[in-house]
Design a protein around this motif. Structure first.
Motif, mmCIF file in Angstrom:
data_model
loop_
_atom_site.group_PDB
_atom_site.id
_atom_site.type_symbol
_atom_site.label_atom_id
_atom_site.label_comp_id
_atom_site.label_asym_id
_atom_site.label_seq_id
_atom_site.Cartn_x
_atom_site.Cartn_y
_atom_site.Cartn_z
ATOM 1 N N PHE A 1 -4.175 -11.059 -12.386
ATOM 2 C CA PHE A 1 -4.822 -10.056 -13.229
ATOM 3 C C PHE A 1 -4.106 -8.701 -13.246
ATOM 4 O O PHE A 1 -4.469 -7.836 -14.043
ATOM 5 N N GLY A 2 -3.125 -8.538 -12.393
ATOM 6 C CA GLY A 2 -2.380 -7.295 -12.385
ATOM 7 C C GLY A 2 -3.098 -6.168 -11.667
ATOM 8 O O GLY A 2 -4.284 -6.261 -11.324
ATOM 9 N N HIS A 3 -2.345 -5.059 -11.488
ATOM 10 C CA HIS A 3 -2.869 -3.948 -10.705
ATOM 11 C C HIS A 3 -3.807 -3.037 -11.496
ATOM 12 O O HIS A 3 -4.393 -2.122 -10.922
ATOM 13 N N ASP A 4 -3.948 -3.273 -12.786
ATOM 14 C CA ASP A 4 -4.935 -2.514 -13.552
ATOM 15 C C ASP A 4 -6.346 -3.015 -13.292
ATOM 16 O O ASP A 4 -7.321 -2.275 -13.471
ATOM 17 N N ARG A 5 -6.472 -4.283 -12.880
ATOM 18 C CA ARG A 5 -7.805 -4.850 -12.658
ATOM 19 C C ARG A 5 -8.044 -5.224 -11.198
ATOM 20 O O ARG A 5 -9.187 -5.514 -10.822
ATOM 21 N N VAL A 6 -7.003 -5.237 -10.390
ATOM 22 C CA VAL A 6 -7.135 -5.441 -8.948
ATOM 23 C C VAL A 6 -6.396 -4.278 -8.295
ATOM 24 O O VAL A 6 -5.173 -4.272 -8.220
ATOM 25 N N MET A 7 -7.147 -3.296 -7.852
ATOM 26 C CA MET A 7 -6.562 -2.006 -7.509
ATOM 27 C C MET A 7 -6.684 -1.684 -6.026
ATOM 28 O O MET A 7 -7.781 -1.711 -5.465
#
Length: 340
Positions: free
Chosen positions: A56-62
């Motif tokens: 999900f990438g770092h925009d949604r897993v922060m």
């Protein structure tokens, strides 16, 4: 058909079941996101977010700074704006630095606004000791959160329950505190007891809040518990069966809402109650369940025993920690005491 049967019978650890539910919800709803300390690149120190950032990438897993006040507050704001954040409090012991955000905002804002805003937020928190991490990293604090109105409180004990409760938590329009015991996660460096790793269906499913689960049926005594101590109670029940003591083990699964009917039905059947908790003895779950039974099933109740952590900080030294955290022997002794 063979493939379907194989999929239905696959076994997962509790951590993998949690992650699977989160990933499923994130695929279905772009408003679901996860943030916390070390949840992205590391995948959560208790494997609560493994591989989620890869998908999900770092925009949604922060990953967030070590500032529980700021990022839990940000989660509350995001929830009120229409998103569905999952916010991880690495250790439940750290609640103190963000209690204003948790209890004066997350839990109360729907009430304080007259229902004009919802806070569909999941606050996950690792709980529990038994691995020598001392007084500031080893508490459960079930009673603390269950005592404060406005938040639903869930405590899974198996992979099957962990996935179903996580789906329910993310979809709920109210704030949910999701408390997972470190010892149950299936980590290589912290072995789980026998039991948390269970068959888990691939498809999403919900476990309704407020429905306890009878993990073992019995007729002589009711053992009410949750989290890690479900498995310790089951081990004790097996040993007690050798002496013809038939213990029923009731896993509460959620504290808020509490399945009072399940507790009372079991107590009325057996006439004896043992409540087991890894939280502190005073003003906690053991007291609440004992009072519930006394108020509503007194005519059927012959004995009550409580097994919990004494009112002291959790020690660092292994022998001392083992002394204060209830073990299988402690549960056995309490049950035997009800049968005398």
């Amino acid at each position: 058909m063979a493939q379907t049967q194989e999929a239905a019978e696959r076994e997962l650890t509790m951590s993998r079941a949690m992650v699977e539910a989160v990933a499923s919800e994130m695929r279905e709803n772009d408003e679901v996101f996860l943030m916390g300390e070390d949840v992205a690149d590391y995948g959560g120190i208790f494997s609560s977010a493994t591989d989620l950032a890869d998908e999900f990438g770092h925009d949604r897993v922060m990953d967030v700074p070590i500032s529980e006040t700021s990022y839990i507050g940000a989660g509350v704001g995001a929830a009120q704006a229409g998103m569905r954040p999952i916010v991880e409090l690495m250790f439940v012991d750290f609640f103190g630095v963000a209690m204003d955000q948790i209890y004066n905002n997350m839990a109360k804002n729907t009430y304080m606004s007259g229902g004009s805003v919802n806070v569909p937020m999941v606050l996950t928190a690792a709980v529990g000791g038994t691995y020598n991490d001392a007084a500031q990293h080893s508490q459960t604090l079930y009673g603390t959160f269950a005592h404060l109105p406005g938040m639903k409180v869930v405590v899974p004990s198996t992979a099957y329950d962990a996935k179903g409760l996580m789906h329910s938590a993310i979809r709920d329009d109210d704030p949910v505190v999701y408390m997972f015991h470190k010892r149950l996660m299936g980590l290589g460096w912290m072995p789980s007891p026998t039991g948390p790793k269970t068959d888990v269906p691939e498809d999403p499913y919900e476990i309704p809040f407020g429905e306890a689960d009878v993990k073992r049926e019995g007729s002589d005594v009711t053992v009410v518990t949750l989290g890690l101590h479900v498995h310790r109670a089951l081990e004790a029940a097996d040993a007690l069966a050798d002496d013809d003591i038939d213990a029923e083990v009731l896993d509460l699964r959620t504290l808020v809402p509490l399945d009072t009917d399940a507790v009372l039905d079991s107590v009325r059947k057996t006439g004896h109650l043992v409540v087991v908790d890894e939280d502190y003895r005073s003003f906690g779950v053991t007291s609440e369940i004992a009072a519930l039974a006394a108020e509503h099933a007194l005519d059927d109740l012959e004995s009550v025993r409580r097994v919990a952590v004494p009112d002291v900080p959790i020690p660092y030294a292994r022998p001392l920690e083992d002394e204060v955290i209830p073990g299988v022997d402690d549960i056995e002794a309490a049950v035997r005491d009800t049968q005398e």
